[in-house]
Design a protein around this motif. Sequence first.
Motif, PDB file in Angstrom:
ATOM      1  N   THR A 139      47.985  40.530  47.750  1.00  0.00           N
ATOM      2  CA  THR A 139      48.244  39.212  47.497  1.00  0.00           C
ATOM      3  C   THR A 139      48.900  38.071  48.467  1.00  0.00           C
ATOM      4  N   GLN A 140      50.336  39.290  47.906  1.00  0.00           N
ATOM      5  CA  GLN A 140      51.441  38.797  48.428  1.00  0.00           C
ATOM      6  C   GLN A 140      52.063  39.358  49.683  1.00  0.00           C
ATOM      7  N   ILE A 141      50.929  40.687  50.303  1.00  0.00           N
ATOM      8  CA  ILE A 141      51.565  40.742  51.867  1.00  0.00           C
ATOM      9  C   ILE A 141      51.195  39.816  52.784  1.00  0.00           C
ATOM     10  N   LEU A 142      49.380  40.242  52.687  1.00  0.00           N
ATOM     11  CA  LEU A 142      48.411  38.874  53.364  1.00  0.00           C
ATOM     12  C   LEU A 142      48.824  37.597  53.512  1.00  0.00           C
ATOM     13  N   GLN A 143      49.399  37.117  52.305  1.00  0.00           N
ATOM     14  CA  GLN A 143      50.451  36.069  51.842  1.00  0.00           C
ATOM     15  C   GLN A 143      48.801  35.335  51.160  1.00  0.00           C
ATOM     16  N   LEU A 144      47.838  35.238  50.567  1.00  0.00           N
ATOM     17  CA  LEU A 144      47.013  35.284  49.835  1.00  0.00           C
ATOM     18  C   LEU A 144      47.235  34.384  48.745  1.00  0.00           C
ATOM     19  N   PRO A 145      46.332  33.034  48.772  1.00  0.00           N
ATOM     20  CA  PRO A 145      45.826  32.362  47.849  1.00  0.00           C
ATOM     21  C   PRO A 145      45.129  33.758  46.361  1.00  0.00           C
ATOM     22  N   SER A 146      46.349  32.767  45.335  1.00  0.00           N
ATOM     23  CA  SER A 146      46.248  33.815  44.427  1.00  0.00           C
ATOM     24  C   SER A 146      44.441  34.134  43.969  1.00  0.00           C
ATOM     25  N   ALA A 147      43.562  33.017  43.761  1.00  0.00           N
ATOM     26  CA  ALA A 147      42.586  33.108  43.655  1.00  0.00           C
ATOM     27  C   ALA A 147      41.264  33.220  44.308  1.00  0.00           C
ATOM     28  N   SER A 148      41.621  33.831  45.456  1.00  0.00           N
ATOM     29  CA  SER A 148      40.444  34.485  46.584  1.00  0.00           C
ATOM     30  C   SER A 148      40.096  35.231  46.940  1.00  0.00           C
ATOM     31  N   HIS A 149      38.911  35.826  46.972  1.00  0.00           N
ATOM     32  CA  HIS A 149      38.757  37.237  46.978  1.00  0.00           C
ATOM     33  C   HIS A 149      37.913  37.763  48.653  1.00  0.00           C
ATOM     34  N   VAL A 150      38.731  39.029  49.267  1.00  0.00           N
ATOM     35  CA  VAL A 150      38.816  39.225  50.828  1.00  0.00           C
ATOM     36  C   VAL A 150      37.739  40.170  50.653  1.00  0.00           C
ATOM     37  N   ALA A 151      37.046  40.261  51.935  1.00  0.00           N
ATOM     38  CA  ALA A 151      36.553  41.294  52.428  1.00  0.00           C
ATOM     39  C   ALA A 151      37.518  42.638  51.536  1.00  0.00           C
TER      40      ALA A 151
END
Length: 182
Positions: A56-68
């Motif tokens: 999450t930190q590396i890709l600066q993702l929103p904490s609740a997101s789901h990723v492919a």
Amino acid sequence: MLHTAFWHTPLALAPWSLRPWLSERGSLTQRLIAHFPQLTVRVLQQGFRRPHPDETQILQLPSASHVATREVLLCSQERPLVFAHSITCRQHLQAGFHLFERSGSRPLGALLFADPCIRRSTLAWCKLSPRHPLWQKAQAAVGGQAATLWARRSVFYSGAAQLLVTEVFLSDFLLPSPCEPI
Ligand SMILES: C=C(O[C@@H]1C=C(C(=O)O)C=C[C@H]1O)C(=O)O
């Protein structure tokens, strides 16, 4: 920041025979093909999952997101060599890595290294902690109880789109393959 300090382990701390594999800037698949017979990609899962906290930190993702997410084993004659875990966010799937979902049993590297516009970050590596989610997934994938697992990580960029690839080298990876002299 691409990697927490933990991933900046000095290469000199890795097993000497693993160092060229950890630091290989070209396609890992191609390097495996050059050293091991009958390389295959076994897809373990592909879908939308929660990223690991450090991802999450590396890709600066929103904490609740789901990723492919794509997880595979790279095998030689059915012997697992590498557990690979790759993630990209939904927006970047469409913006730069639309083939990610359709790579199937083709190695992702065949797509990534075929596109001259795709760039790669620096590589980072570490000895995985047994508490890291990828340690548990790699062990579960091969049913092993490896004492140590080394992994490497880098980000591929297609424009602003990012794809995070982590590769875990499985413990018997260093054993000579049947066609190599002992
Ligand atoms: C990025 C590469 O692709 C390899 C194949 C992968 C896959 O098929 O999911 C994932 C990571 C790599 O081990 C490479 O060959 O370097």
